[in-house]
Structures are given as structure tokens and as C-alpha cells.
Design an enzyme around this catalytic site. Structure first.
Site, PDB file in Angstrom:
ATOM      1  N   LYS A  45     -38.171   7.996 -11.587  1.00 28.90           N
ATOM      2  CA  LYS A  45     -37.710   9.349 -11.261  1.00 28.90           C
ATOM      3  C   LYS A  45     -37.618  10.178 -12.538  1.00 28.90           C
ATOM      4  O   LYS A  45     -37.328   9.630 -13.601  1.00 28.90           O
ATOM      5  CB  LYS A  45     -36.303   9.292 -10.649  1.00 28.90           C
ATOM      6  CG  LYS A  45     -36.218   8.803  -9.220  1.00 28.90           C
ATOM      7  CD  LYS A  45     -34.760   8.840  -8.750  1.00 28.90           C
ATOM      8  CE  LYS A  45     -34.595   8.239  -7.368  1.00 28.90           C
ATOM      9  NZ  LYS A  45     -35.273   8.993  -6.300  1.00 28.90           N
TER      10      LYS A  45
ATOM     11  N   ARG B 205     -35.836   1.741   2.251  1.00 30.60           N
ATOM     12  CA  ARG B 205     -36.377   1.185   3.503  1.00 30.60           C
ATOM     13  C   ARG B 205     -36.758  -0.281   3.333  1.00 30.60           C
ATOM     14  O   ARG B 205     -36.722  -1.051   4.281  1.00 30.60           O
ATOM     15  CB  ARG B 205     -37.555   2.051   3.975  1.00 30.60           C
ATOM     16  CG  ARG B 205     -38.720   2.099   3.026  1.00 30.60           C
ATOM     17  CD  ARG B 205     -39.608   3.323   3.223  1.00 30.60           C
ATOM     18  NE  ARG B 205     -39.001   4.542   2.673  1.00 30.60           N
ATOM     19  CZ  ARG B 205     -39.572   5.736   2.695  1.00 30.60           C
ATOM     20  NH1 ARG B 205     -40.759   5.906   3.248  1.00 30.60           N
ATOM     21  NH2 ARG B 205     -38.959   6.793   2.184  1.00 30.60           N
TER      22      ARG B 205
HETATM   23  N1  BES Z   1     -32.342   7.266  -3.149  1.00 27.82           N
HETATM   24  C1  BES Z   1     -33.436   8.118  -2.904  1.00 27.82           C
HETATM   25  C2  BES Z   1     -33.104   9.274  -1.970  1.00 27.82           C
HETATM   26  C3  BES Z   1     -32.049  10.261  -2.448  1.00 27.82           C
HETATM   27  C4  BES Z   1     -32.424  11.468  -2.991  1.00 27.82           C
HETATM   28  C5  BES Z   1     -30.711   9.991  -2.277  1.00 27.82           C
HETATM   29  C6  BES Z   1     -31.466  12.372  -3.406  1.00 27.82           C
HETATM   30  C7  BES Z   1     -29.756  10.892  -2.674  1.00 27.82           C
HETATM   31  C8  BES Z   1     -30.130  12.091  -3.233  1.00 27.82           C
HETATM   32  C9  BES Z   1     -34.584   7.323  -2.285  1.00 27.82           C
HETATM   33  O1  BES Z   1     -34.652   5.999  -2.651  1.00 27.82           O
HETATM   34  C10 BES Z   1     -35.842   7.966  -2.728  1.00 27.82           C
HETATM   35  O2  BES Z   1     -36.116   7.940  -3.897  1.00 27.82           O
HETATM   36  N2  BES Z   1     -36.609   8.509  -1.796  1.00 27.82           N
HETATM   37  C11 BES Z   1     -37.844   9.148  -2.099  1.00 27.82           C
HETATM   38  C12 BES Z   1     -38.875   8.654  -1.120  1.00 27.82           C
HETATM   39  C13 BES Z   1     -40.293   9.007  -1.493  1.00 27.82           C
HETATM   40  C14 BES Z   1     -40.691   8.312  -2.781  1.00 27.82           C
HETATM   41  C15 BES Z   1     -41.214   8.610  -0.370  1.00 27.82           C
HETATM   42  C16 BES Z   1     -37.623  10.638  -1.985  1.00 27.82           C
HETATM   43  O3  BES Z   1     -36.836  11.080  -1.149  1.00 27.82           O
HETATM   44  O4  BES Z   1     -38.207  11.362  -2.785  1.00 27.82           O
HETATM   45 MN    MN Z   2     -35.717   5.712  -4.464  1.00 26.57          MN
END
Ligand code: BES
Ligand code: MN
Ligand code: ZN
Length: 488
Positions: free
Chosen positions: A263, A337
């Protein structure tokens, strides 16, 4: 904060809080005090244009003809139960600026008295563990609240289950606030083991056992971390023996760096909250035990850290889930997931639950869709989803129904495995794609609800009963659902 209830009367000294209706009406004791002070209350309200609007407040210092230090008026608007709780929350949050450590509240209705105190408990929550500087440590908090009410015994009875809820929510919030260098997967599991005095059974399943169970998806997520991937099962046996349990599953990613699909810093620095689902499940189990809910309930926590390293899983790796289905991991940041799918299979095969609820900070897309005060709900069971939605309305935890379906399923097609872990089209229906992935792991039409709490587990600003930071979203809602739909 210590809460007690007493018979209805005006205190002689100290600080007194009173609720004021949305039409500016004072309660009987308020009117009595107004007369005693020769109209100081009504004059102050007029001067400050205080109308009793919900969440408003007015402090009157040293009113004449009394020995009181302050009278604090709290607006309650329509005076719904949530309005009353918010008034309690506002009072608790004003304690610091008003230098209030002890307060007396007069609230005739016993049910309202209980909910006022509950709101104050929730609103007054703070996480000050790491503040060592005197000035910050010494910040004033409400320590003692006495609520004077018509039937103190009845108020206390109404307050007990609410206190159980407040204790559970405080635990959830503490867990979410705790940084990931302290709350590692191992520390989280150890903390769960300290919950047995509540009457809960706690079992920690280590990664060796998980490997034997075939939980390749969840183990893959934790591969890059120096901390062990663990699963914790918490049981509350409050129902008839042999009664099929309800199950609560929580995503417990103690830190989500994204893994090798790293990230950017701007979205990584809040990712200690990514165990919010597991935090809520742990808190909920404490609440159920503490209020002795007549139900068999099981909490399943998937504790794992998502880190990049030479050991980390790579985008394009293929993992085999406990269900036997294979997954091509095209984005290591879509890890939630991968945790939940194995928890779902484990829970169904081990406990045969009559209903299953998972909570997860799963997708950023749900924040785009629903904002930071509503969670997304996805379900294979419309009636159960409607019950959850209704419980959320009554508890001030709103959820909004989101779709599942074949159009999302198609986006999960993989060139090499049974499915991939992210959608093939970037930015297309991200929350539903994630939920649809989970749906692939539901067996025998087990009633299932998925709550995406990515937007609601953490707040960047204050609400009266949800102060800035960790909220504990979902606990109140599910506690009510259990009470209304599943208890004997
Ligand atoms: N933990 C994150 C989602 C999240 C985002 C939680 C902001 C709390 C605040 C999750 O694991 C994630 O990174 N999701 C990605 C999925 C994508 C890579 C398909 C996302 O939402 O960008
Ligand atoms: Mn994630
Ligand atoms: Zn995550």
C-alpha cells in the site's frame, strides 16, 4: 466511570445535569430548580438560544439561591432512546472542558436513566494508555455518575445488560487502538485467553494445526510476517446443550501493509484497524457472556499479519483453501477474503451453525459507496439481512444492503485456478466482488451475513457515543439481534 442510581430528588451541591426536550421543556425537577433560582434556567436558555435540540448543551455556572456548582442542560430533541444516549455521551465528552469528575443527573424515566448512563460510558471512552506526559495524563474524565430516577432498582436492572455491552465495546476499542507492534497476532491470542473468567471457553489453533486442516489461503497471507498466524475460537455456552450455535467470524489482520502489493503510505498508516472485525467479535463474546445470553455462540478470529518479505506470498501464487477450492492470488492486498474463506469453511464444518455472521474491514470501495457511518451488508438470506438492518436502526448502527450475483462472480474468473482473489476489472464493484468471493465458500445454504465495516470501524471525528478513533461498530447491532432472534 462508576454509575449508580438513586431516588429522584435535587442534589444540594455539586454539578447537576438535566435533559431538555426539543420544545425547550424542562422536566418536573428542572421546573422546580428553575423556580428555586428565580428563573435562572429559563433565562439562560433564552439568552443562549438553547432550544433543547438533540446533542446541544448549555452550562450554567453557580446558579443563585442554590449551592450547586453547575447546572448542565442537555438537549434531547425528540427524546428517542438514541437521543437520550447521545445526551449522556455529550455530557461525558464535555467533562474535560468543564473539569467535571462527578456529576448528578436527574432523569425521571428509569429506562431513559439507564440509557443515559450507557451513552455516557460509550461517549466518555478514551485510550490514554501511552500518554505519559502529566498534562495529558491529568485530563479530566467523568469518574462518578449518579442518576436520580423514579425507580432506581428498575433502572439498575435495565442498565446491567447495557453495562455488559459497554464493557464489550471498550474491549473492542482498546484492541483496535492498540498498535500492531504491541497487538501482534500472538499478543491478541494471549489476550483472548484471559477472557475465560467471563465464563468463555477459549481455544487457540496454531499454524501447524491450521496447516493440517488445509487452511492454505489464510496461512498464505501470514507467510511474510515474523509472527505466527493463529485462529482463536471463543465459545459462549448459554443455550441448551446440543443446540446449534450462531457463529461470529472476524477478520483479524493485525496490520495490513498490503504485502508485496504494498500500500502507499497514505492508506497504510491506518491499517492497524484491519483487525476491527476480530476485535468486535471478541468484544461481542464478552458482552454475551457478561449478560449471560441464553444462546450458544461461537466467535472465530483469524489473526494474521500481512507483510512483505522474502517469505511473503507473491502476486500470481496459487493457494488451496480449506474447502479444496484453489485461488490465484493476483493482489496480496486483497487478503481479508483469503482469511475469511478459511474461517467460513472451518466454522461450517466444525460447528454446523444455524447462522453465520462475518465482520471485516474488507474493502476501501465500501467507504466510497456508503461513507463512514454505514456498513455494507451482504447476505444469502433476505430475512436475516432485514433483521440485521432493523437491529442496526434501533442501535444507531446503520447498514445498507449491497448486491451479490453472477455479474460479480464472473469478475473472479482465473486463468489457472478456481478463482482469483481480486476482480479482473479495476475499480468495478469492489465490495460486491469481495463479498461474492466469500459467497463461494458458503455450504448447504447456511444463513450467512457479511458486514463490511471498513468505513465504520474507525472514525476520524467525534460522535456523542462514538468518540474519534475505534468505534466497536457492529457489537450493539449483533447483541440486539442475538437477544431478539436467537435467545431461548
Ligand atoms: N484492509 C483493506 C480494506 C480497508 C481500506 C479497510 C480502508 C479499512 C480502510 C483491504 O485488505 C484491502 O486492502 N482491500 C483492497 C482490495 C483490492 C486490492 C482488491 C482495497 O479495498 O483497495
Ligand atoms: Mn489489504
Ligand atoms: Zn485488509
Amino acid at each position: 466511570m462508576k454509575v449508580s442510581f438513586s431516588e429522584l430528588s435535587l442534589p444540594q451541591t455539586g454539578s447537576l445535569a438535566l435533559c431538555v426536550g426539543g420544545d425547550g421543556s424542562l422536566c418536573a425537577l428542572g421546573a422546580q430548580l428553575d423556580a428555586l433560582t428565580q428563573g435562572a434556567l429559563t433565562r439562560a436558555m433564552k439568552v443562549e438560544k438553547f432550544s433543547g435540540e438533540a446533542q446541544s448543551w448549555l452550562s450554567i455556572v453557580a446558579p443563585a439561591h442554590t449551592d450547586l456548582d453547575r447546572v448542565i442542560l442537555l438537549g434531547t430533541g425528540e427524546a428517542s432512546i438514541l437521543d437520550i444516549e447521545n445526551a449522556g455521551g455529550v455530557l461525558a465528552q464535555k467533562a474535560e472542558s468543564l473539569a467535571l469528575r462527578e456529576v448528578f443527573v436527574a432523569l425521571a424515566d428509569s429506562e431513559q436513566a439507564a440509557h443515559f448512563a450507557y451513552g455516557a460510558q460509550l461517549g466518555g471512552y478514551r485510550f490514554d494508555k501511552y500518554r505519559t506526559l502529566e498534562a495529558l495524563k491529568a485530563r479530566c474524565v467523568l469518574e462518578t455518575m449518579t442518576v436520580a430516577t423514579t425507580d432506581a432498582e428498575k433502572a439498575l436492572q435495565a442498565y446491567m445488560p447495557l453495562d455488559a455491552s459497554a464493557v464489550g465495546i471498550a474491549l473492542t476499542r482498546d484492541l483496535v487502538w492498540e498498535p500492531a507492534n504491541v497487538l501482534t497476532t500472538e499478543a491478541f491470542a494471549e489476550l483472548c485467553q484471559t477472557l475465560t473468567p467471563y465464563g468463555l471457553e477459549v481455544e487457540v489453533i496454531d499454524s501447524k494445526q491450521m496447516a493440517a486442516l488445509g487452511m492454505g489461503a489464510m496461512l498464505g497471507v501470514g507467510q511474510g510476517s515474523m509472527y505466527e498466524t493463529l485462529m482463536v475460537v471463543i465459545k459462549h455456552n448459554g443455550g441448551a446443550q446440543g443446540q446449534s450455535p450462531i457463529a461470529f467470524l472476524g477478520k483479524g489482520v493485525v496490520f495490513d501493509s498490503g504485502g508485496l502489493s504494498l500500500k502507499p503510505n497514505s492508506s497504510m498508516n491506518t491499517m492497524k484497524e484491519d483487525m476491527g472485525g476480530a476485535g468486535t467479535v471478541a468484544g461481542l463474546m464478552v458482552t454475551l457472556a457478561k449478560r449471560q445470553a441464553k444462546v450458544n455462540a461461537i466467535g472465530v478470529l483469524g489473526l494474521v499479519e500481512n507483510m512483505p518479505s522474502d517469505k511473503a506470498q507473491r502476486p500470481s501464487d496459487v493457494v488451496t483453501t480449506m474447502s479444496g477450492q484453489t485461488v490465484e492470488v493476483m493482489n496480496t492486498d486483497a487478503e481479508g477474503r483469503l482469511v475469511l474463506c478459511d474461517l467460513l469453511t472451518y466454522t461450517q464444518r466444525t460447528f454446523k451453525p444455524r447462522a453465520m455472521f462475518d465482520l471485516a474491514t474488507l474493502t476501501g470501495a465500501i467507504i466510497t459507496a456508503l461513507g463512514d457511518e454505514m456498513s455494507g451488508i451482504f447476505s444469502n438470506h433476505d430475512e436475516l439481512a432485514a433483521q440485521v438492518t432493523r437491529a442496526g436502526e434501533l442501535e444507531g448502527e446503520l447498514v445498507w444492503k449491497m448486491p451479490l450475483g453472477d455479474s460479480f462472480k464472473r469478475l473472479l474468473k482465473s486463468e489457472i485456478a478456481d478463482m482469483r482473489n481480486n476482480g479482473t476489472k479495476l475499480g468495478v464493484g469492489g465490495s460486491s466482488v469481495a463479498a461474492q468471493f466469500l459467497h463461494n465458500f458458503i455450504e448447504n445454504d447456511t444463513p450467512w451475513v457479511h458486514l463490511d465495516i471498513a468505513g465504520t470501524a474507525w472514525r476520524s471525528d467525534n460522535l456523542p457515543t462514538k468518540p474519534k478513533g475505534a468505534t466497536g461498530f457492529g457489537l450493539r447491532l449483533l447483541d440486539r439481534l442475538v437477544k431478539e432472534q436467537f435467545e431461548d
